[in-house]
Motif scaffolding. Structure first.
Motif, PDB file in Angstrom:
ATOM      1  N   HIS A  53       0.816  -1.214   0.000  1.00  0.00           N
ATOM      2  CA  HIS A  53       0.000   0.000   0.000  1.00  0.00           C
ATOM      3  C   HIS A  53       0.852   1.268   0.000  1.00  0.00           C
ATOM      4  N   MET A  54       2.107   1.129   0.482  1.00  0.00           N
ATOM      5  CA  MET A  54       2.922   2.349   0.581  1.00  0.00           C
ATOM      6  C   MET A  54       3.352   2.834  -0.793  1.00  0.00           C
ATOM      7  N   GLY A  71       2.088 -11.142  -6.125  1.00  0.00           N
ATOM      8  CA  GLY A  71       2.226  -9.964  -5.255  1.00  0.00           C
ATOM      9  C   GLY A  71       3.088 -10.198  -4.034  1.00  0.00           C
ATOM     10  N   SER A  72       2.896  -9.347  -3.022  1.00  0.00           N
ATOM     11  CA  SER A  72       3.815  -9.334  -1.878  1.00  0.00           C
ATOM     12  C   SER A  72       3.329 -10.171  -0.700  1.00  0.00           C
ATOM     13  N   GLN A  73       2.063 -10.628  -0.711  1.00  0.00           N
ATOM     14  CA  GLN A  73       1.525 -11.236   0.503  1.00  0.00           C
ATOM     15  C   GLN A  73       1.178 -12.715   0.405  1.00  0.00           C
ATOM     16  N   ILE A  74       0.889 -13.180  -0.805  1.00  0.00           N
ATOM     17  CA  ILE A  74       0.316 -14.532  -0.915  1.00  0.00           C
ATOM     18  C   ILE A  74       1.360 -15.634  -0.712  1.00  0.00           C
ATOM     19  N   GLY A  79      12.187 -15.607  -5.433  1.00  0.00           N
ATOM     20  CA  GLY A  79      12.442 -14.223  -4.989  1.00  0.00           C
ATOM     21  C   GLY A  79      11.642 -13.208  -5.770  1.00  0.00           C
ATOM     22  N   TRP A  80      11.941 -11.961  -5.504  1.00  0.00           N
ATOM     23  CA  TRP A  80      11.292 -10.826  -6.153  1.00  0.00           C
ATOM     24  C   TRP A  80      11.850 -10.649  -7.552  1.00  0.00           C
ATOM     25  N   VAL A  81      11.000 -10.364  -8.510  1.00  0.00           N
ATOM     26  CA  VAL A  81      11.487 -10.034  -9.861  1.00  0.00           C
ATOM     27  C   VAL A  81      10.915  -8.673 -10.254  1.00  0.00           C
ATOM     28  N   GLN A  82      11.426  -8.105 -11.332  1.00  0.00           N
ATOM     29  CA  GLN A  82      10.914  -6.776 -11.749  1.00  0.00           C
ATOM     30  C   GLN A  82       9.673  -6.985 -12.625  1.00  0.00           C
ATOM     31  N   GLN A  83       8.532  -7.136 -11.948  1.00  0.00           N
ATOM     32  CA  GLN A  83       7.294  -7.519 -12.645  1.00  0.00           C
ATOM     33  C   GLN A  83       6.971  -6.639 -13.853  1.00  0.00           C
ATOM     34  N   LEU A  84       7.015  -5.316 -13.625  1.00  0.00           N
ATOM     35  CA  LEU A  84       6.628  -4.405 -14.708  1.00  0.00           C
ATOM     36  C   LEU A  84       7.459  -4.633 -15.956  1.00  0.00           C
ATOM     37  N   SER A 140      -2.033 -14.030 -12.622  1.00  0.00           N
ATOM     38  CA  SER A 140      -1.884 -13.098 -11.504  1.00  0.00           C
ATOM     39  C   SER A 140      -2.951 -13.321 -10.437  1.00  0.00           C
ATOM     40  N   HIS A 141      -2.656 -12.846  -9.213  1.00  0.00           N
ATOM     41  CA  HIS A 141      -3.635 -12.910  -8.125  1.00  0.00           C
ATOM     42  C   HIS A 141      -4.621 -11.744  -8.205  1.00  0.00           C
ATOM     43  N   CYS A 142      -4.321 -10.803  -9.118  1.00  0.00           N
ATOM     44  CA  CYS A 142      -5.181  -9.634  -9.348  1.00  0.00           C
ATOM     45  C   CYS A 142      -5.255  -8.708  -8.137  1.00  0.00           C
ATOM     46  N   GLY A 143      -4.117  -8.557  -7.433  1.00  0.00           N
ATOM     47  CA  GLY A 143      -3.999  -7.450  -6.482  1.00  0.00           C
ATOM     48  C   GLY A 143      -4.210  -6.171  -7.277  1.00  0.00           C
ATOM     49  N   PHE A 144      -4.599  -5.086  -6.623  1.00  0.00           N
ATOM     50  CA  PHE A 144      -5.008  -3.898  -7.387  1.00  0.00           C
ATOM     51  C   PHE A 144      -3.858  -3.348  -8.238  1.00  0.00           C
ATOM     52  N   GLY A 145      -2.612  -3.426  -7.712  1.00  0.00           N
ATOM     53  CA  GLY A 145      -1.452  -2.964  -8.475  1.00  0.00           C
ATOM     54  C   GLY A 145      -1.254  -3.829  -9.708  1.00  0.00           C
ATOM     55  N   SER A 146      -1.270  -5.125  -9.500  1.00  0.00           N
ATOM     56  CA  SER A 146      -1.067  -6.049 -10.619  1.00  0.00           C
ATOM     57  C   SER A 146      -2.208  -5.940 -11.633  1.00  0.00           C
ATOM     58  N   MET A 147      -3.415  -5.672 -11.128  1.00  0.00           N
ATOM     59  CA  MET A 147      -4.550  -5.537 -12.035  1.00  0.00           C
ATOM     60  C   MET A 147      -4.286  -4.412 -13.047  1.00  0.00           C
ATOM     61  N   TRP A 148      -3.827  -3.269 -12.545  1.00  0.00           N
ATOM     62  CA  TRP A 148      -3.564  -2.147 -13.442  1.00  0.00           C
ATOM     63  C   TRP A 148      -2.379  -2.427 -14.355  1.00  0.00           C
ATOM     64  N   GLU A 149      -1.350  -3.057 -13.780  1.00  0.00           N
ATOM     65  CA  GLU A 149      -0.163  -3.354 -14.588  1.00  0.00           C
ATOM     66  C   GLU A 149      -0.519  -4.315 -15.707  1.00  0.00           C
ATOM     67  N   SER A 150      -1.416  -5.237 -15.413  1.00  0.00           N
ATOM     68  CA  SER A 150      -1.833  -6.179 -16.433  1.00  0.00           C
ATOM     69  C   SER A 150      -2.685  -5.466 -17.493  1.00  0.00           C
ATOM     70  N   GLY A 203     -10.392 -11.277  -0.694  1.00  0.00           N
ATOM     71  CA  GLY A 203     -11.673 -10.685  -1.105  1.00  0.00           C
ATOM     72  C   GLY A 203     -11.548  -9.632  -2.192  1.00  0.00           C
ATOM     73  N   ASP A 204     -10.646  -8.664  -1.988  1.00  0.00           N
ATOM     74  CA  ASP A 204     -10.580  -7.572  -2.976  1.00  0.00           C
ATOM     75  C   ASP A 204     -10.052  -8.087  -4.308  1.00  0.00           C
ATOM     76  N   GLN A 205      -9.189  -9.101  -4.234  1.00  0.00           N
ATOM     77  CA  GLN A 205      -8.646  -9.664  -5.477  1.00  0.00           C
ATOM     78  C   GLN A 205      -9.750 -10.381  -6.267  1.00  0.00           C
ATOM     79  N   ILE A 206     -10.679 -11.002  -5.545  1.00  0.00           N
ATOM     80  CA  ILE A 206     -11.794 -11.683  -6.230  1.00  0.00           C
ATOM     81  C   ILE A 206     -12.652 -10.635  -6.953  1.00  0.00           C
TER      82      ILE A 206
HETATM   83  O1  LIG Z   1       7.984 -10.446  -7.783  1.00  0.00           O
HETATM   84  C1  LIG Z   1       7.290  -9.415  -7.763  1.00  0.00           C
HETATM   85  C2  LIG Z   1       5.957  -9.366  -7.243  1.00  0.00           C
HETATM   86  C3  LIG Z   1       5.280  -8.177  -7.270  1.00  0.00           C
HETATM   87  N1  LIG Z   1       5.870  -7.045  -7.771  1.00  0.00           N
HETATM   88  C4  LIG Z   1       5.157  -5.756  -7.745  1.00  0.00           C
HETATM   89  O2  LIG Z   1       4.532  -5.621  -6.484  1.00  0.00           O
HETATM   90  C5  LIG Z   1       3.265  -4.993  -6.633  1.00  0.00           C
HETATM   91  C6  LIG Z   1       2.219  -5.931  -6.017  1.00  0.00           C
HETATM   92  O3  LIG Z   1       1.080  -5.197  -5.776  1.00  0.00           O
HETATM   93  P1  LIG Z   1      -0.383  -5.796  -5.872  1.00  0.00           P
HETATM   94  O4  LIG Z   1      -1.317  -4.694  -5.503  1.00  0.00           O
HETATM   95  O5  LIG Z   1      -0.605  -6.432  -7.176  1.00  0.00           O
HETATM   96  O6  LIG Z   1      -0.383  -6.986  -4.862  1.00  0.00           O
HETATM   97  P2  LIG Z   1      -0.126  -7.177  -3.282  1.00  0.00           P
HETATM   98  O7  LIG Z   1      -0.637  -8.537  -3.028  1.00  0.00           O
HETATM   99  O8  LIG Z   1       1.281  -6.924  -2.976  1.00  0.00           O
HETATM  100  O9  LIG Z   1      -1.079  -6.080  -2.656  1.00  0.00           O
HETATM  101  C7  LIG Z   1      -1.876  -6.007  -1.530  1.00  0.00           C
HETATM  102  O10 LIG Z   1      -2.441  -4.690  -1.679  1.00  0.00           O
HETATM  103  C8  LIG Z   1      -3.308  -4.518  -2.788  1.00  0.00           C
HETATM  104  C9  LIG Z   1      -4.490  -5.455  -2.673  1.00  0.00           C
HETATM  105  O11 LIG Z   1      -5.315  -5.371  -3.813  1.00  0.00           O
HETATM  106  C10 LIG Z   1      -4.012  -6.877  -2.528  1.00  0.00           C
HETATM  107  O12 LIG Z   1      -5.137  -7.691  -2.239  1.00  0.00           O
HETATM  108  C11 LIG Z   1      -3.034  -7.016  -1.380  1.00  0.00           C
HETATM  109  O13 LIG Z   1      -2.543  -8.343  -1.328  1.00  0.00           O
HETATM  110  C12 LIG Z   1       3.070  -4.750  -8.112  1.00  0.00           C
HETATM  111  O14 LIG Z   1       3.389  -3.407  -8.402  1.00  0.00           O
HETATM  112  C13 LIG Z   1       4.080  -5.675  -8.783  1.00  0.00           C
HETATM  113  O15 LIG Z   1       4.609  -5.174  -9.991  1.00  0.00           O
HETATM  114  C14 LIG Z   1       7.134  -7.080  -8.290  1.00  0.00           C
HETATM  115  O16 LIG Z   1       7.662  -6.070  -8.769  1.00  0.00           O
HETATM  116  N2  LIG Z   1       7.801  -8.266  -8.255  1.00  0.00           N
END
Ligand SMILES: O=c1ccn([C@@H]2O[C@H](COP(=O)(O)OP(=O)(O)O[C@H]3OC[C@@H](O)[C@H](O)[C@H]3O)[C@@H](O)[C@H]2O)c(=O)[nH]1
Length: 438
Positions: free
Chosen positions: A1-2, A256-259, A314-319, A332-342, A356-359
């Motif tokens: 969120h930050m 994303g960062s939490q799952i 590990g973490w990769v540069q998703q964008l 994708s899990h369709c977190g809000f950030g990933s949703m827009w990036e997709s 819930g919000d991802q659904i």
């Molecule tokens: O390996 C990775 C994984 C993720 N990312 C980046 O991390 C971000 C992940 O953000 P998302 O909002 O998609 O997902 P998160 O799960 O981290 O977010 C959290 O907050 C937003 C809510 O919608 C999600 O439900 C909640 O899990 C994206 O910008 C993505 O590009 C990477 O750069 N590398």
């Protein structure tokens, strides 16, 4: 969120506005590289107090399993004195906050305006976190209650079905000391001077209107606050690996960062990718009970997919991966950030939401915008390798009706949500802030 808060600060700094960012030290270290205007954006460290039960040294939500987040909320509430001191010393014109429901109590005393900024989809707020939801104080909300959207909710498709509502039962559970998640968000929004949401009218206008009318507050939209294109190049190892494949042929999967998946679901996921016969790159945390992704892989898997499949813990540069010409599909899990990036990328989207919000984001992408396919889960929320593979193949088969339909819809939305439109959101948002302050 930050991260989206920082993207907003960058956009404001681009137009000459300065901001102070209050964060735990670890988050400052992680976000520093995203601060594009260090002369205008100052990071101010907060010390995260220890709360019993919270693993020693926890600073951010990504440090802990999701079930501990309620304790982190309690720790955050205990930073109130530190926050108040900074406000007193810096006297800002405006404060942005999300779940720190006590911020307006501080700002009112100083005559400063407070904007509650939601960085999740408007639909996910509208369906559970509005006054019409009417969550009783003295008894937990039930699945049956959650199955019925609040009165006036403006969609019949962006809804939760059957077992999915279980993922929202947490709203009437404690989230901090003496406060439930619902009460926290309700108070945070109700006490604000205005609501801001990280979305667009073009996509979620009806949900934003509903939220505004529910709370009786002005609603300002910032647009999706997508990050600036990264300055650092994609890591060499991925450039090399991806360039070995045909354009648009690789399936990329990240949650994303939490799952953190259960081990058997993790194995089913990678087996589903194997079944597609396509090249794939998976970037996921190790599943529950495993220290690494390698130790959790199914027997013989690595040998079988050698040369065409990688599972990375590990973490990769998703964008940047989404932008790579070889990548054609994003699971994708369709977190809000990933949703827009997709949505902004050229990849076909296959969605497996978890929370819930991802659904809701998934329903929005699959059923309202019709730009994605959702992987079917059974009553126990299990998704099979066959269903995953079938969904991926349906979007990757260039000759299929499904693929053409998604591609065409996706193209329309991507063109509409262009850079000019995003900039106009920021300009309008600044106008809104001026009106609020004056
Ligand atoms: O390996 C990775 C994984 C993720 N990312 C980046 O991390 C971000 C992940 O953000 P998302 O909002 O998609 O997902 P998160 O799960 O981290 O977010 C959290 O907050 C937003 C809510 O919608 C999600 O439900 C909640 O899990 C994206 O910008 C993505 O590009 C990477 O750069 N590398």
């Amino acid at each position: 969120h930050m991260t989206p808060f920082l993207h907003l600060s960058n956009r404001l700094a681009e137009r000459g506005y300065s901001s102070t960012f209050l964060l735990p030290i670890k988050a400052i270290q992680q976000l520093q590289h995203l601060n594009l205007y260090p002369h205008l954006i100052t990071f101010h460290p907060l010390t995260v107090p220890h709360v019993e039960g919270l693993p020693e040294g926890t600073q951010n939500a990504s440090d802990i399993p999701i079930q501990f987040t309620y304790l982190l909320a309690a720790a955050m509430d205990r930073t109130r004195d530190q926050v108040e001191r900074v406000i007193r010393d810096t006297k800002p014109k405006l404060i942005f906050y999300d779940v720190a429901h006590w911020v307006p109590e501080i700002t009112k005393a100083f005559g400063i305006k407070a904007i509650n900024y939601s960085v999740v989809s408007a639909a996910s707020i509208a369906i559970v976190l509005v006054p019409a939801r009417n969550v009783p104080k003295d008894k937990p909300i039930t699945e049956a209650e959650l199955l019925v959207p609040p009165a006036g909710y403006p969609s019949s498709t962006v809804v939760l079905r059957g077992h999915e509502v279980r993922s929202l039962l947490f709203i009437s559970q404690p989230f901090g000391e003496g406060i439930t998640f619902y009460e926290r968000i309700y108070k945070a929004m109700k006490e604000s001077d205005a609501l801001a949401i990280r979305t667009c009218n073009e996509t979620e206008g009806k949900f934003c209107e509903y939220i505004g009318s529910q709370y009786g507050k002005p609603v300002f939209l910032t647009g999706p606050m997508l990050p600036e294109p990264p300055k650092m190049p994609l890591e060499d190892r991925w450039v090399k690996w991806l360039s070995g494949f045909q354009p648009g042929s690789v399936v990329f999967c990240a949650f994303g960062s939490q799952i953190v998946l259960e081990k058997n679901q993790f194995q089913e996921l990678v087996l589903g990718l194997e079944l597609t016969g396509l090249p794939f790159l998976v970037a996921l945390k190790p599943p529950m009970g495993a220290a690494t992704v390698e130790e959790a892989l199914p027997k013989g898997f690595e040998e079988r997919v050698k040369g065409r499949g990688v599972v990375w813990g590990g973490w990769v540069q998703q964008l940047m991966i989404l932008e790579h010409p070889s990548v054609g599909c994003f699971v994708s899990h369709c977190g809000f950030g990933s949703m827009w990036e997709s949505l902004m990328s050229d990849c076909r989207a296959v969605l497996i939401p978890h929370l819930g919000d991802q659904i809701l984001n998934t329903r929005f992408m699959a059923e309202e915008l019709k730009v994605a396919v959702e992987v079917v889960r059974d009553e126990k929320a299990w998704f099979s390798k066959e269903n995953l593979s079938k969904s991926i193949k349906s979007v990757m088969d260039k000759g299929s009706v499904m693929c053409s339909m998604l591609k065409e819809n996706h193209r329309k939305w991507r063109e509409m949500l262009n850079k000019g439109l995003m900039n106009s959101y920021v300009d309008k948002f600044i106008e809104n802030m001026h009106e609020l302050v004056n």
